[in-house]
Design an enzyme around this catalytic site. Structure first.
Site, PDB file in Angstrom:
ATOM      1  N   ASP A 116      49.691  40.538  59.636  1.00  0.00           N
ATOM      2  CA  ASP A 116      50.678  39.632  59.055  1.00  0.00           C
ATOM      3  C   ASP A 116      51.942  39.638  59.919  1.00  0.00           C
ATOM      4  O   ASP A 116      52.593  40.666  60.080  1.00  0.00           O
ATOM      5  CB  ASP A 116      51.018  40.099  57.638  1.00  0.00           C
ATOM      6  CG  ASP A 116      51.811  39.079  56.837  1.00  0.00           C
ATOM      7  OD1 ASP A 116      52.484  38.235  57.454  1.00  0.00           O
ATOM      8  OD2 ASP A 116      51.752  39.140  55.595  1.00  0.00           O
ATOM      9  N   SER A 155      52.930  35.714  49.080  1.00  0.00           N
ATOM     10  CA  SER A 155      54.119  35.619  49.916  1.00  0.00           C
ATOM     11  C   SER A 155      55.395  35.684  49.066  1.00  0.00           C
ATOM     12  O   SER A 155      55.625  36.673  48.385  1.00  0.00           O
ATOM     13  CB  SER A 155      54.053  34.338  50.748  1.00  0.00           C
ATOM     14  OG  SER A 155      55.044  34.332  51.755  1.00  0.00           O
ATOM     15  N   HIS A 200      48.785  36.649  57.296  1.00  0.00           N
ATOM     16  CA  HIS A 200      49.603  36.405  56.119  1.00  0.00           C
ATOM     17  C   HIS A 200      48.931  35.432  55.151  1.00  0.00           C
ATOM     18  O   HIS A 200      49.166  35.503  53.938  1.00  0.00           O
ATOM     19  CB  HIS A 200      50.954  35.828  56.565  1.00  0.00           C
ATOM     20  CG  HIS A 200      51.910  35.575  55.448  1.00  0.00           C
ATOM     21  ND1 HIS A 200      52.503  36.588  54.725  1.00  0.00           N
ATOM     22  CD2 HIS A 200      52.395  34.408  54.917  1.00  0.00           C
ATOM     23  CE1 HIS A 200      53.315  36.071  53.812  1.00  0.00           C
ATOM     24  NE2 HIS A 200      53.259  34.759  53.904  1.00  0.00           N
TER      25      HIS A 200
END
Length: 306
Positions: A220, A174, A252
């Protein structure tokens, strides 16, 4: 449908032909001319950095590799420029290994990436899953912290003697993935970068020259592949070895728990570019099939590699 990107080119814009292709081309030419195999020049020597037995389709997905491992905890008090973390390393101290720093995502701790750190270490790397100074640090800050952790790993850690300082790589999830791109841009001497479902407001990374594999997730909703991973990949220079892996049906948070596809691709990328181990090229080039029934919804690459 599988997408094929243009071949890698050299600084003059001409396609580069890797050694593996040269060998195959020489072999084909010799056979066409009626020569024996003995007339073909011998293949290049194996990499001095090969670690572990010959890989198989099952072994690259196996989270338990051939090396017994140990770990070292690094407190935030002893860390400088980052928040501490855990180093995982092979117990075999008869050789050195490539080093990999792995950063967590926004609000997350190093524990979310320990599964990957442990697994990669068991396949012959020294890995460092780090905590950030605060859980709210933005991608560029995380990139600088990744770099500080690299310096700690090779200079100050108790296992520094196990790490080959010339063979280092970075990864992160991320905002840690965005930080991975930032670190790769700042340190072109790195051997590999693997952003995992990365997030960053900057979409252009054409100055990155480090071999980069971006792993995105089809479903995601936080760092949509159409807004993050794919633009990141498309912005990379054609002179940079690169790949884009998209996990079918994944979210995600796919990198936060055991994932055979993330492991398979991350391990293969590190083996090829950090260990110069061409035994693993078969798992990257050509890439896996995509579409219905596959673990992958998209795969793009600068095949052939090195």
């Amino acid at each position: 449908m599988r997408t094929i990107t243009p071949l890698n080119t050299d600084d003059t814009g001409h396609p580069r032909t890797p050694l593996a292709w040269v060998s195959r081309t020489a072999l084909a030419s010799a056979m066409a001319a009626g020569l024996t195999l003995g007339a073909v020049a011998p293949a290049a020597a194996d990499s001095p950095y090969e670690r572990g037995p010959d890989p198989t389709t099952s072994s690259v997905e196996d989270l338990d590799g051939p090396f017994a491992i140990d770990e070292e905890s690094v407190s935030s008090w002893s860390a400088s420029g980052f928040g501490g973390g855990t180093i995982f390393y092979p117990e075999d101290d008869s050789q050195t290994y490539g080093g990999v720093v792995i950063a967590p995502g926004y609000t997350a701790s190093s524990s979310t990436m320990e599964w990957l750190g442990e697994s990669l270490a068991s396949h012959g790397f020294v890995t460092f899953t780090i905590d950030t100074n605060t859980r709210y640090d933005q991608p560029n800050s995380r990139g600088r912290q990744i770099e500080s952790a690299l310096d700690y790993l090779v200079e100050d850690s108790d296992v520094a003697d196990l790490v080959d300082e010339d063979r280092l790589a970075v990864s992160g999830h991320s905002m840690g993935g965005g930080g991975t791109l930032a670190a790769a841009e700042d340190r072109p001497e790195l051997k590999a970068a693997i952003p995992l479902t990365p997030w960053h407001t900057d979409k252009t990374w054409g100055s990155v020259t480090v071999p980069t594999m971006i792993i995105g997730a089809e479903n995601d909703t936080i760092a949509s592949v159409n807004s993050h991973s794919i633009p990141f990949y498309n912005s990379l220079s054609y002179n940079t070895e690169r790949a884009y892996v998209e996990l079918a049906g994944a979210s995600h948070f796919a990198p936060n728990s055991d994932n055979e596809q993330i492991h398979r691709n991350s391990l293969s990328w590190l083996k090829v570019f950090v260990d110069e181990d061409d035994r693993y090229e078969q798992f990257l080039c050509p890439g896996p099939s995509t579409g219905w029934g596959s673990d992958y919804s998209d795969y793009r690459e600068s095949c052939p590699f090195i």
